[in-house]
Every structure is written in structure tokens, then in C-alpha cells.
Motif scaffolding. Structure first.
Motif, PDB file in Angstrom:
ATOM      1  N   ASN A  40      88.863  15.122 -76.175  1.00 17.13           N
ATOM      2  CA  ASN A  40      87.703  15.252 -75.217  1.00 17.13           C
ATOM      3  C   ASN A  40      87.541  13.437 -74.716  1.00 17.13           C
ATOM      4  O   ASN A  40      88.032  13.013 -73.316  1.00 17.13           O
ATOM      5  CB  ASN A  40      86.644  15.488 -74.701  1.00 17.13           C
ATOM      6  CG  ASN A  40      86.994  17.104 -75.192  1.00 17.13           C
ATOM      7  OD1 ASN A  40      88.206  17.296 -74.649  1.00 17.13           O
ATOM      8  ND2 ASN A  40      85.803  17.843 -74.602  1.00 17.13           N
ATOM      9  N   HIS A  41      87.866  12.752 -75.665  1.00 14.26           N
ATOM     10  CA  HIS A  41      87.041  11.477 -74.740  1.00 14.26           C
ATOM     11  C   HIS A  41      88.633  10.133 -75.265  1.00 14.26           C
ATOM     12  O   HIS A  41      88.608   9.195 -73.901  1.00 14.26           O
ATOM     13  CB  HIS A  41      87.211  10.469 -76.422  1.00 14.26           C
ATOM     14  CG  HIS A  41      85.324  10.297 -76.347  1.00 14.26           C
ATOM     15  ND1 HIS A  41      84.155   9.628 -75.857  1.00 14.26           N
ATOM     16  CD2 HIS A  41      84.450  11.853 -77.258  1.00 14.26           C
ATOM     17  CE1 HIS A  41      83.052  10.199 -76.366  1.00 14.26           C
ATOM     18  NE2 HIS A  41      83.173  11.039 -77.457  1.00 14.26           N
ATOM     19  N   ARG A  42      89.500  11.017 -75.096  1.00 16.40           N
ATOM     20  CA  ARG A  42      91.138  10.256 -74.498  1.00 16.40           C
ATOM     21  C   ARG A  42      90.997   9.352 -74.795  1.00 16.40           C
ATOM     22  O   ARG A  42      91.405   8.343 -73.852  1.00 16.40           O
ATOM     23  CB  ARG A  42      90.829  10.874 -72.991  1.00 16.40           C
ATOM     24  CG  ARG A  42      90.953  12.775 -72.716  1.00 16.40           C
ATOM     25  CD  ARG A  42      91.610  11.902 -71.431  1.00 16.40           C
ATOM     26  NE  ARG A  42      91.369  14.233 -71.159  1.00 16.40           N
ATOM     27  CZ  ARG A  42      91.653  14.297 -69.823  1.00 16.40           C
ATOM     28  NH1 ARG A  42      91.169  14.003 -68.585  1.00 16.40           N
ATOM     29  NH2 ARG A  42      92.207  15.904 -69.788  1.00 16.40           N
ATOM     30  N   LEU A  43      90.306   8.350 -75.805  1.00 18.14           N
ATOM     31  CA  LEU A  43      90.292   7.421 -76.454  1.00 18.14           C
ATOM     32  C   LEU A  43      92.146   6.873 -77.241  1.00 18.14           C
ATOM     33  O   LEU A  43      91.751   7.791 -77.461  1.00 18.14           O
ATOM     34  CB  LEU A  43      89.240   7.248 -77.163  1.00 18.14           C
ATOM     35  CG  LEU A  43      87.866   7.132 -76.182  1.00 18.14           C
ATOM     36  CD1 LEU A  43      86.917   6.741 -77.650  1.00 18.14           C
ATOM     37  CD2 LEU A  43      88.139   5.719 -75.746  1.00 18.14           C
ATOM     38  N   ARG A  44      92.662   5.073 -76.728  1.00 21.62           N
ATOM     39  CA  ARG A  44      93.302   5.057 -77.772  1.00 21.62           C
ATOM     40  C   ARG A  44      93.046   3.584 -78.476  1.00 21.62           C
ATOM     41  O   ARG A  44      93.302   4.253 -79.012  1.00 21.62           O
ATOM     42  CB  ARG A  44      94.876   4.514 -76.814  1.00 21.62           C
ATOM     43  CG  ARG A  44      95.554   5.742 -75.974  1.00 21.62           C
ATOM     44  CD  ARG A  44      96.334   4.712 -75.019  1.00 21.62           C
ATOM     45  NE  ARG A  44      97.889   4.885 -76.612  1.00 21.62           N
ATOM     46  CZ  ARG A  44      98.309   3.206 -76.383  1.00 21.62           C
ATOM     47  NH1 ARG A  44      97.465   2.269 -76.067  1.00 21.62           N
ATOM     48  NH2 ARG A  44      98.995   3.528 -77.281  1.00 21.62           N
ATOM     49  N   ILE A  45      92.300   3.094 -78.419  1.00 22.36           N
ATOM     50  CA  ILE A  45      91.724   2.138 -78.967  1.00 22.36           C
ATOM     51  C   ILE A  45      90.271   2.214 -79.084  1.00 22.36           C
ATOM     52  O   ILE A  45      89.298   3.007 -78.808  1.00 22.36           O
ATOM     53  CB  ILE A  45      91.969   0.690 -78.070  1.00 22.36           C
ATOM     54  CG1 ILE A  45      92.985   1.072 -77.807  1.00 22.36           C
ATOM     55  CG2 ILE A  45      91.558  -0.317 -78.823  1.00 22.36           C
ATOM     56  CD1 ILE A  45      94.109   0.814 -78.662  1.00 22.36           C
ATOM     57  N   CYS A  46      90.395   1.967 -80.629  1.00 17.75           N
ATOM     58  CA  CYS A  46      88.629   2.028 -81.062  1.00 17.75           C
ATOM     59  C   CYS A  46      87.383   1.292 -79.989  1.00 17.75           C
ATOM     60  O   CYS A  46      87.686   0.350 -79.482  1.00 17.75           O
ATOM     61  CB  CYS A  46      87.824   1.400 -81.897  1.00 17.75           C
ATOM     62  SG  CYS A  46      86.513   0.897 -82.637  1.00 17.75           S
ATOM     63  N   PRO A  47      86.406   2.013 -79.369  1.00 18.90           N
ATOM     64  CA  PRO A  47      85.946   1.198 -78.317  1.00 18.90           C
ATOM     65  C   PRO A  47      84.521   0.231 -79.252  1.00 18.90           C
ATOM     66  O   PRO A  47      83.850  -0.901 -78.187  1.00 18.90           O
ATOM     67  CB  PRO A  47      84.549   2.469 -78.013  1.00 18.90           C
ATOM     68  CG  PRO A  47      84.783   3.478 -79.607  1.00 18.90           C
ATOM     69  CD  PRO A  47      86.541   3.317 -79.850  1.00 18.90           C
ATOM     70  N   TYR A  48      84.231   0.087 -80.766  1.00 23.06           N
ATOM     71  CA  TYR A  48      83.781  -1.148 -81.464  1.00 23.06           C
ATOM     72  C   TYR A  48      84.349  -2.347 -80.837  1.00 23.06           C
ATOM     73  O   TYR A  48      83.751  -3.202 -80.720  1.00 23.06           O
ATOM     74  CB  TYR A  48      83.519  -0.605 -82.636  1.00 23.06           C
ATOM     75  CG  TYR A  48      82.275   0.382 -82.977  1.00 23.06           C
ATOM     76  CD1 TYR A  48      81.463   0.437 -81.483  1.00 23.06           C
ATOM     77  CD2 TYR A  48      82.162   1.577 -84.233  1.00 23.06           C
ATOM     78  CE1 TYR A  48      80.637   1.769 -81.701  1.00 23.06           C
ATOM     79  CE2 TYR A  48      81.703   2.233 -83.835  1.00 23.06           C
ATOM     80  CZ  TYR A  48      80.849   2.882 -83.216  1.00 23.06           C
ATOM     81  OH  TYR A  48      79.944   3.950 -83.204  1.00 23.06           O
ATOM     82  N   CYS A  49      86.001  -2.025 -81.282  1.00 19.47           N
ATOM     83  CA  CYS A  49      86.416  -3.911 -81.254  1.00 19.47           C
ATOM     84  C   CYS A  49      87.067  -3.357 -80.385  1.00 19.47           C
ATOM     85  O   CYS A  49      88.063  -5.417 -80.316  1.00 19.47           O
ATOM     86  CB  CYS A  49      87.113  -3.403 -83.123  1.00 19.47           C
ATOM     87  SG  CYS A  49      88.016  -2.710 -83.342  1.00 19.47           S
ATOM     88  N   ASN A  50      88.136  -2.879 -80.133  1.00 17.69           N
ATOM     89  CA  ASN A  50      89.497  -2.938 -79.243  1.00 17.69           C
ATOM     90  C   ASN A  50      90.639  -3.841 -79.751  1.00 17.69           C
ATOM     91  O   ASN A  50      91.163  -4.624 -79.306  1.00 17.69           O
ATOM     92  CB  ASN A  50      88.969  -3.844 -78.242  1.00 17.69           C
ATOM     93  CG  ASN A  50      89.811  -3.841 -77.072  1.00 17.69           C
ATOM     94  OD1 ASN A  50      90.810  -5.009 -76.468  1.00 17.69           O
ATOM     95  ND2 ASN A  50      90.681  -2.651 -76.761  1.00 17.69           N
ATOM     96  N   LEU A  51      90.059  -3.430 -81.177  1.00 10.36           N
ATOM     97  CA  LEU A  51      91.660  -4.520 -82.112  1.00 10.36           C
ATOM     98  C   LEU A  51      92.170  -2.944 -82.716  1.00 10.36           C
ATOM     99  O   LEU A  51      93.321  -3.352 -82.974  1.00 10.36           O
ATOM    100  CB  LEU A  51      91.210  -5.051 -83.269  1.00 10.36           C
ATOM    101  CG  LEU A  51      89.873  -5.999 -82.779  1.00 10.36           C
ATOM    102  CD1 LEU A  51      89.850  -6.560 -84.008  1.00 10.36           C
ATOM    103  CD2 LEU A  51      90.863  -7.253 -82.342  1.00 10.36           C
ATOM    104  N   ASN A  52      92.224  -2.127 -83.309  1.00 12.60           N
ATOM    105  CA  ASN A  52      92.526  -1.150 -83.956  1.00 12.60           C
ATOM    106  C   ASN A  52      93.343   0.218 -82.951  1.00 12.60           C
ATOM    107  O   ASN A  52      92.346   0.836 -82.028  1.00 12.60           O
ATOM    108  CB  ASN A  52      92.070  -0.631 -84.723  1.00 12.60           C
ATOM    109  CG  ASN A  52      91.899  -1.869 -85.519  1.00 12.60           C
ATOM    110  OD1 ASN A  52      93.378  -2.673 -85.564  1.00 12.60           O
ATOM    111  ND2 ASN A  52      90.575  -1.830 -85.531  1.00 12.60           N
ATOM    112  N   HIS A  53      93.879   0.981 -82.904  1.00  9.96           N
ATOM    113  CA  HIS A  53      93.915   2.518 -82.029  1.00  9.96           C
ATOM    114  C   HIS A  53      93.128   3.631 -83.279  1.00  9.96           C
ATOM    115  O   HIS A  53      93.041   3.417 -83.852  1.00  9.96           O
ATOM    116  CB  HIS A  53      96.003   3.008 -82.115  1.00  9.96           C
ATOM    117  CG  HIS A  53      96.350   2.107 -81.734  1.00  9.96           C
ATOM    118  ND1 HIS A  53      97.049   0.707 -82.117  1.00  9.96           N
ATOM    119  CD2 HIS A  53      97.118   2.331 -80.608  1.00  9.96           C
ATOM    120  CE1 HIS A  53      97.806  -0.205 -81.491  1.00  9.96           C
ATOM    121  NE2 HIS A  53      98.012   1.456 -80.616  1.00  9.96           N
ATOM    122  N   VAL A  54      92.983   4.623 -82.991  1.00 14.35           N
ATOM    123  CA  VAL A  54      92.339   5.351 -82.846  1.00 14.35           C
ATOM    124  C   VAL A  54      93.321   7.090 -82.916  1.00 14.35           C
ATOM    125  O   VAL A  54      92.653   7.781 -82.018  1.00 14.35           O
ATOM    126  CB  VAL A  54      91.119   5.596 -81.815  1.00 14.35           C
ATOM    127  CG1 VAL A  54      90.068   5.208 -83.024  1.00 14.35           C
ATOM    128  CG2 VAL A  54      90.666   5.894 -80.693  1.00 14.35           C
TER     129      VAL A  54
END
Length: 351
Positions: free
Chosen positions: A136-150
Motif C-alpha cells: 500500500n505504500h507503493r515505494l520504490r526507494i528507501c524513504p530514509y536515504c533515497n539511495l537503495n531500492h525497497v
């Protein structure tokens, strides 16, 4: 670093309706065990455990779906009403730390941890659980760092992994496997310190392994006043080059790129976000990506070598960055690349 939208009313109600009754039942079961121990000699005696049980039951809705500000109120309430226990869980010692280990506090902490059962929530794949929340969050990238995929994989098509074989003329059904994978759900306020926040909806953040296990561990953002991703001010982390003038774009033609060793990425938090930069070690971690910024600079040089018209047009920006400006939060390193690209093309041209 990336602001998360608050979970919708449907998610909140699903979370509450799925977990409230079962959590209340587990609270009863876990504290029944304590009632039979020396810690609670009589149900009529207002011991610490009985008071904590009463608090958990009366605040169950807020503990499950309260906003981040509500979760901080619960932390402050435990510090105020149950100060000894609160101080103990902040340390969260093991049995090997004999001088500070307390069996009663440990039993109470374990009872709360078992009642707010993250392990069951984490393992749920079919109904409402960790997989559904991450989806449900529909994230592609870590919200903490914007460096790594989730990476999230759960609804992928079923794949045949072995050809069906015939036996007595009857085809066997194919052997199938469904690929499932999800990123860690980080307890923003650590479960070891605050076991009553173990399945709080707004305490569960999809994150990369580096942030969750390599950087954050059980460090406590509450103590360092780090904002949750749900409260993170937009555009509050800025990237630039410490030595930006060394990267001035030549007026004509191409030029050799500045050596990678001289690329120094500056990471600054504004609007209260510096604590986030420091907590997640973003300065050191972004320093690893100097080669990517060197590539960005070389791409800019190549476009400007063709001519300033092409080099400055909007579509060239998308091609140099590798993504459109609106997608920068959905690309690894996207915010950093976007900021530094803008800085580089706006530098005075060199001769």
C-alpha cells in the motif's frame, strides 16, 4: 528524507479491525501469566504490571493507529507514569548484563512485546500484514536515504519451475512457485525500547537493509528528535558540491572531467532535517557515490559539446539525469542527482 503520505482511512480501519481484538486477547493472556507470578500477587493490588495492563487496554486504538504525535505522547506517558520501567527499556539490557538486568522488568517487557505481536504481523502474507502494508505504500526507494531500492514482490504471476511429467497417461500438474519478497519494516521508534509500539501503523516504515540494519539498529530517533517520514518537511535535504566552481562547464567544446577524488558531495538538512542527515549518516554514505556525480558531469559536458541549445533544453535535462524531475524521489540517488545537475548547469561558464 522522502515524505510519506499518511495512511488512508481504509488502511487505518483495516489495521484496527484486524489487530484490535486479537491484541486485547493477547494482552489478557500475557498479563494472566504475570498475575500468576510474584510480580502480581493479587488482582486487587495495583502493581506496576496491572497499571500497565490497564493503560494498554484503555489506549489500544491510539497505540494501533495513532499518528506519530500520538505515539510520542505514549512514550512520554510511560516516562511519566512508569518511569522505572521506561528507563529500563531505554537500556534494554540482556541477562549477561547482570548488574542492570531486572527479571521483573524483563518479564513485563516481554509480555508487552508478545501482546503487540509484530512477528505474527510480519509473517502474514495473505491478509492484512506486513506484505499488504508495504504494498500500500507503493515505494520504490528507501524513504530514509533515497539511495537503495525497497523491492516488493508478492502479486507476481505464478511461475512453472519444473515441466509436468506424465504418469500412466495422466499429466501431472506443474510444480509452481510464487516469488515473494519485501523490504524490512523498520520500527521507527525501536520496539526494544517501546514494545507497546510493536505494531503501531505509523511506526512501521518500509526501508532498505542499510538503513534498518546497518545504520539505525536500535538507535532511538525519539531521543535525537528525528522526524518520522510522515512528518518530514518536503525539500528539507539539499545536495550540492563543496567544490562546485571546479566543475564550471566550458564555453565551447568538451573538456576532461575533474578527477573523481575531487568530487565532494555536501548534504545539508534545513527546516529541522539536519538531525535526519546526522542520524542516518548521509554525509558519509553519499560520499560513496562520487563516481555517479562524475558521470553526471561528463554527460553534461558531452551535451554542451554538441551545442548550448541542445545542452540547455528541457529534454536534455531528463536525458542527462536519466529521469524526469518529477520522478526524482522514485529513483535511487534521484534527489542528489537532480540538485547537483541544477547546480552545475547554472554555474558561470568557464573559458
Amino acid at each position: 528524507m522522502i515524505q510519506l503520505p499518511t495512511n488512508g482511512p481504509l488502511d487505518e480501519q483495516t489495521h484496527l479491525s484486524t489487530l484490535k481484538a486479537v491484541t486485547l486477547d493477547k494482552i489478557y493472556q500475557e498479563f494472566s501469566v504475570l498475575r500468576r507470578s510474584e510480580m502480581m500477587p493479587s488482582p486487587t493490588v495495583p502493581t506496576l504490571a496491572s497499571l500497565v495492563e490497564k493503560y494498554l487496554k484503555s489506549e489500544i486504538d491510539s497505540l494501533l493507529i495513532g499518528k506519530p504525535s500520538d505515539l510520542r505522547i505514549h512514550i512520554e506517558n510511560f516516562a511519566r507514569f512508569f518511569s522505572g520501567f521506561h528507563q529500563y527499556t531505554k537500556i534494554n539490557p540482556t541477562k549477561k548484563q547482570k548488574s542492570i538486568f531486572d527479571a521483573d522488568y524483563a518479564a513485563l517487557s516481554n509480555a508487552i512485546r508478545n501482546a503487540f505481536d509484530y512477528d505474527a504481523f510480519s509473517g502474514e502474507k495473505d491478509g492484512w500484514g506486513a506484505y499488504a502494508l508495504v504494498k500500500n505504500h507503493r515505494l520504490r526507494i528507501c524513504p530514509y536515504c533515497n539511495l537503495n531500492h525497497v523491492n516488493y514482490h508478492s502479486d507476481d504471476p505464478v511461475v512453472t519451475v519444473k515441466k509436468p511429467r506424465r504418469k500412466r497417461g495422466v499429466p501431472k500438474p506443474p510444480v509452481v512457485k510464487k516469488f515473494t519478497m519485501r523490504p524490512p519494516l523498520d520500527h521507527f521508534y525501536p520496539r526494544g525500547h517501546y514494545p507497546y509500539l510493536g505494531i503501531s501503523l505509523y511506526n512501521l516504515i518500509p526501508s532498505c537493509h542499510q538503513c534498518n540494519s546497518g545504520v539505525k539498529h536500535d538507535d532511538d530517533p525519539f531521543q535525537k528528535q528525528v522526524k518520522t517520514p510522515f512528518e518530514f518537511p518536503p525539500n528539507s535535504i539539499q545536495f550540492s558540491l563543496e567544490n562546485a566552481q571546479d566543475f564550471a562547464i566550458p564555453v565551447t567544446g568538451s573538456a576532461p572531467g575533474t578527477p573523481i577524488a575531487s568530487v565532494k558531495i555536501k548534504v545539508i538538512g534545513i527546516n529541522g532535517a539536519q538531525s535526519h542527515v546526522d542520524f542516518f549518516e548521509l554525509v558519509d554514505r553519499y560520499g560513496w557515490y562520487s563516481p555517479e556525480i562524475q558521470d553526471l558531469y561528463n554527460s553534461i559536458l558531452s551535451y554542451w559539446a554538441v551545442g548550448p541549445t541542445l545542452g540547455s533544453c528541457l529534454i536534455a535535462g531528463d536525458m542527462i539525469r536519466g529521469f524526469s524531475e518529477s520522478d526524482r524521489e522514485k529513483r535511487a540517488l534521484g534527489i542528489c542527482i537532480s540538485h547537483i545537475y541544477t547546480e552545475l548547469i547554472n554555474l558561470p561558464r568557464s573559458n
